[in-house]
Design a protein around this motif. Structure first.
Motif, PDB file in Angstrom:
ATOM      1  N   ARG A  65       0.856  -1.178   0.000  1.00  0.00           N
ATOM      2  CA  ARG A  65       0.000   0.000   0.000  1.00  0.00           C
ATOM      3  C   ARG A  65       0.899   1.237   0.000  1.00  0.00           C
ATOM      4  N   ALA A  66       0.573   2.190  -0.852  1.00  0.00           N
ATOM      5  CA  ALA A  66       1.369   3.411  -0.966  1.00  0.00           C
ATOM      6  C   ALA A  66       0.509   4.631  -0.688  1.00  0.00           C
ATOM      7  N   ASP A  67       1.143   5.663  -0.199  1.00  0.00           N
ATOM      8  CA  ASP A  67       0.547   6.994  -0.237  1.00  0.00           C
ATOM      9  C   ASP A  67       0.750   7.482  -1.672  1.00  0.00           C
ATOM     10  N   VAL A  68      -0.284   8.038  -2.272  1.00  0.00           N
ATOM     11  CA  VAL A  68      -0.217   8.398  -3.692  1.00  0.00           C
ATOM     12  C   VAL A  68      -0.454   9.891  -3.857  1.00  0.00           C
ATOM     13  N   LEU A  69       0.474  10.548  -4.527  1.00  0.00           N
ATOM     14  CA  LEU A  69       0.362  11.967  -4.857  1.00  0.00           C
ATOM     15  C   LEU A  69       0.323  12.096  -6.364  1.00  0.00           C
ATOM     16  N   GLY A  70      -0.615  12.889  -6.852  1.00  0.00           N
ATOM     17  CA  GLY A  70      -0.667  13.176  -8.276  1.00  0.00           C
ATOM     18  C   GLY A  70      -0.770  14.665  -8.500  1.00  0.00           C
ATOM     19  N   HIS A  71       0.032  15.172  -9.432  1.00  0.00           N
ATOM     20  CA  HIS A  71       0.019  16.610  -9.718  1.00  0.00           C
ATOM     21  C   HIS A  71      -0.585  16.884 -11.084  1.00  0.00           C
ATOM     22  N   SER A  72      -1.526  17.848 -11.141  1.00  0.00           N
ATOM     23  CA  SER A  72      -2.152  18.292 -12.391  1.00  0.00           C
ATOM     24  C   SER A  72      -2.844  17.108 -13.074  1.00  0.00           C
ATOM     25  N   TYR A  73      -2.474  16.779 -14.309  1.00  0.00           N
ATOM     26  CA  TYR A  73      -3.034  15.593 -14.971  1.00  0.00           C
ATOM     27  C   TYR A  73      -2.804  14.365 -14.104  1.00  0.00           C
ATOM     28  N   GLY A  74      -1.631  14.311 -13.479  1.00  0.00           N
ATOM     29  CA  GLY A  74      -1.328  13.191 -12.597  1.00  0.00           C
ATOM     30  C   GLY A  74      -2.254  13.110 -11.403  1.00  0.00           C
ATOM     31  N   GLY A  75      -2.853  14.250 -11.015  1.00  0.00           N
ATOM     32  CA  GLY A  75      -3.810  14.239  -9.925  1.00  0.00           C
ATOM     33  C   GLY A  75      -5.054  13.440 -10.280  1.00  0.00           C
ATOM     34  N   MET A  76      -5.480  13.529 -11.526  1.00  0.00           N
ATOM     35  CA  MET A  76      -6.633  12.748 -11.970  1.00  0.00           C
ATOM     36  C   MET A  76      -6.264  11.274 -12.127  1.00  0.00           C
ATOM     37  N   VAL A  77      -5.031  11.010 -12.570  1.00  0.00           N
ATOM     38  CA  VAL A  77      -4.551   9.630 -12.653  1.00  0.00           C
ATOM     39  C   VAL A  77      -4.517   9.006 -11.257  1.00  0.00           C
ATOM     40  N   ALA A  78      -4.030   9.764 -10.275  1.00  0.00           N
ATOM     41  CA  ALA A  78      -3.943   9.264  -8.903  1.00  0.00           C
ATOM     42  C   ALA A  78      -5.332   8.940  -8.352  1.00  0.00           C
ATOM     43  N   GLN A  79      -6.313   9.790  -8.637  1.00  0.00           N
ATOM     44  CA  GLN A  79      -7.681   9.528  -8.179  1.00  0.00           C
ATOM     45  C   GLN A  79      -8.218   8.239  -8.799  1.00  0.00           C
ATOM     46  N   ARG A  80      -7.989   8.088 -10.081  1.00  0.00           N
ATOM     47  CA  ARG A  80      -8.468   6.884 -10.766  1.00  0.00           C
ATOM     48  C   ARG A  80      -7.817   5.639 -10.173  1.00  0.00           C
ATOM     49  N   PHE A  81      -6.533   5.741  -9.855  1.00  0.00           N
ATOM     50  CA  PHE A  81      -5.837   4.590  -9.286  1.00  0.00           C
ATOM     51  C   PHE A  81      -6.411   4.232  -7.919  1.00  0.00           C
ATOM     52  N   ALA A  82      -6.676   5.248  -7.102  1.00  0.00           N
ATOM     53  CA  ALA A  82      -7.255   4.993  -5.774  1.00  0.00           C
ATOM     54  C   ALA A  82      -8.636   4.351  -5.894  1.00  0.00           C
ATOM     55  N   ILE A  83      -9.434   4.818  -6.837  1.00  0.00           N
ATOM     56  CA  ILE A  83     -10.794   4.301  -7.008  1.00  0.00           C
ATOM     57  C   ILE A  83     -10.787   2.878  -7.561  1.00  0.00           C
ATOM     58  N   THR A  84      -9.911   2.604  -8.513  1.00  0.00           N
ATOM     59  CA  THR A  84      -9.915   1.299  -9.178  1.00  0.00           C
ATOM     60  C   THR A  84      -9.083   0.254  -8.443  1.00  0.00           C
ATOM     61  N   HIS A  85      -8.146   0.697  -7.606  1.00  0.00           N
ATOM     62  CA  HIS A  85      -7.299  -0.248  -6.860  1.00  0.00           C
ATOM     63  C   HIS A  85      -7.170   0.210  -5.406  1.00  0.00           C
ATOM     64  N   PRO A  86      -8.282   0.262  -4.705  1.00  0.00           N
ATOM     65  CA  PRO A  86      -8.283   0.812  -3.341  1.00  0.00           C
ATOM     66  C   PRO A  86      -7.406   0.066  -2.354  1.00  0.00           C
ATOM     67  N   SER A  87      -7.190  -1.233  -2.576  1.00  0.00           N
ATOM     68  CA  SER A  87      -6.374  -1.997  -1.633  1.00  0.00           C
ATOM     69  C   SER A  87      -4.904  -1.608  -1.693  1.00  0.00           C
TER      70      SER A  87
END
Length: 279
Positions: free
Chosen positions: A90-112
């Motif tokens: 499990r990682a803490d995930v930071l996404g900046h700008s476009y990466g911020g939306m990628v990070a959200q998608r990753f959290a939603i699709t792979h919450p574990s």
């Protein structure tokens, strides 16, 4: 000390990483998307956790794929491979700008696989058409900005690079931070792989429908880290997002624009450090 690693697979994913003293891993996802990770290194490199900064597929030193594979779903698989390669459950995930939306998608699709989420210089909510209405200074900055996409003498990669430099006045708020930011841009390995599907109108947004509700249901700590003077993602979306995500908190840096980590590096770093410590 930064080290480099290529994570095998299709495509290979380049990761700059740094071992830390704390038993935490921060996965930081860059924006662009046709940039590389390097503009995010400072000030994150001063954290005491392990840092993983991948170049997204087609970016920097990562491998290329066919045009139809520049898709958010492919990014999700790449990020999973990165975490697996470094044995991170499990990682803490930071996404900046476009990466911020990628990070959200990753959290939603792979919450574990996500311990907490930092949305930096980005937004959870979609941008309304009038997001910046009445901001005269922004209008003036954008009116002065050169449009490299009209230059036929440049290759697509050269246009991406030229656009990054041309948009610097819109991304940096403090004049004192501009020289350092321009030096930082000189080190970025710009590409144009994501540009082709964008221009063709086939590029799929990483933003998922009802993202705020779905993130709230994850029940993980969320930090919205934003510059007050952000001319790309409006700060006005922060408050309504907090109302939708009970475990979210926000830090707004007053003298910072879209590249808040460049404008106010100490404030940015303190916000990330305190958020990770609290989680």
């Amino acid at each position: 000390m930064w080290r480099d690693r290529l994570v095998p697979g299709e495509p290979e994913i380049f990761v700059a990483w740094q071992e830390g003293t704390a038993d935490r891993t921060l996965l930081a996802i860059h924006g662009g998307p046709d940039w590389d990770h390097s503009f995010l290194r400072d000030p994150l490199e001063r954290l005491d956790c392990r840092l993983l900064l991948p170049d997204l597929r087609g970016c920097g030193r990562s491998g290329r794929v066919p045009e139809e594979e520049y898709h958010p779903d492919g990014l999700m698989q790449d990020l999973l491979r990165v975490l697996d390669a470094f044995d991170v459950e499990r990682a803490d995930v930071l996404g900046h700008s476009y990466g911020g939306m990628v990070a959200q998608r990753f959290a939603i699709t792979h919450p574990s696989r996500v311990r907490s989420l930092i949305v930096s210089g980005s937004s959870v909510l979609p941008l309304p058409p009038d997001a910046f209405a009445g901001w005269t200074e922004r209008d003036e900055v954008l009116a002065r900005q050169e449009d490299p996409w009209q230059r036929q003498d440049l290759t697509p990669k050269e246009r991406t690079r030229a656009e990054a430099f041309a948009s610097a006045p819109a991304n940096i708020w403090r004049a004192e931070a501009m020289p350092g930011y321009l030096r930082r841009l000189e080190e970025v390995r710009f590409g144009a792989q994501w540009l082709a599907p964008f221009l063709a109108g086939t590029l799929v947004s990483p933003r998922l429908p009802d993202a705020a509700q779905r993130i709230a249901e994850l029940d993980i700590p969320v930090l919205l880290l934003h510059g007050r003077q952000d001319m790309t993602f409006p700060v006005d979306l922060v408050e309504p997002t907090l109302e939708l995500i009970p475990r979210a908190r926000a830090v707004v840096l007053e003298e910072a624009g879209h590249m808040a980590h460049v404008d106010e590096p100490d404030g940015y770093l303190n916000a990330v450090r305190e958020f990770l410590a609290a989680g």
